[in-house]
Design a protein around this motif. Sequence first.
Motif: not given
Lengths: 242, 115
Positions: A119-120, A57-61, A47-51, A157-158
């Motif tokens: 996914l983890d 980032a969207v986790n689509l489930m 999360r910090a890396w993406l920020e 994810e965001h």
Amino acid sequence: MCVTCGCGQPGESHAHSHTHAVQPSTDLLAIEERVLAHNDHLAAHNRAWLERRGIRAVNLMSSPGSGKTSLLERTIAETSGRREVCVIEGDQETAADAERISRAGANAVQVNTGAGCHLDASMVERALGSLDPSEGSLLFVENVGNLVCPALFDVGEHRRVVVVSVTEGDDKPLKYPQMFAAADLVVVNKTDLLPYVDCDLDVVAKNARAVNPGVDVLPLSVRHGSGMDAWYAWLDRISDTP
Amino acid sequence: MHEMSLVADVVDLVERRTTGRHVTEVRLRVGALTGVLPDAMQFCFEMATAGTRLEGATLELETVPGRIACRTCGAESPCDDHVLLCGCGSADVGVVAGDDLMVTSVAVRREPACA
């Protein structure tokens, strides 16, 4: 010596409340560590890396076949001018979905989980290394088709989006409450098939809100295009808000 | 299903925290709201520990009941159902207890005394 508190050394005498019920040949070690702590730690790192890179980032489930990949294909085709989209694809086997995303015009990496059902954070961390998403881009993590396990694993994810299609019936939020309770948005796909199935959109929304009060429910048809503008507006909103 | 993945994480965690020691018992606190099935955990534990320093260890499960706090009426109440609902009818609740999975303690074989 008491293996719980270490008392009973020569010269010691004191009272304590616990009983000495441990095997004489073993030591009891306090651990007090959450099992998912390691995954949560990696997820926070992701999360910090993406920020830092301004990537949303969207986790689509969803369950298999609800239309996650089709939704992404159409999104990429219709919004590529607005922002860069990239995708981490998760499936047990094959690279079929990553190939579809590439053909639609976006970068994708495929993660195959083999016998795994979700996914983890460590899989996503490795995928981010391969994908190397650009700063300011929109990243989708298309999770393994499964309405149970992915809900348990933060990947950094965001936002979380759960897709359900009208062919699955309107009771799925009640049957899979952990998944729907974790959603930031519930997309109801394949509304073009409503005349042919027993599914009441109001009931889907009511059931989703029974387990997740106030959650936004967005009916759309990837095939016919209705509702897609509202989906793009939602993506615009999450890209602008922290 | 995910019990296998969770048990694999338990084994990794215990191995990391018990370097070099042979483990005879693992005590796991399982929240009722995690959806984890105790029978599945036991079955997977035996498979996952084979060939590791945990081989032959027993898995002791301590279940923690779920508890929710209602944002509408302020009351706290027990809840072991995945549909989190306060007695007042509101679904606007937060989980206070029972959504966690924690290795609380392990028993390890004492090292043989040096001669």
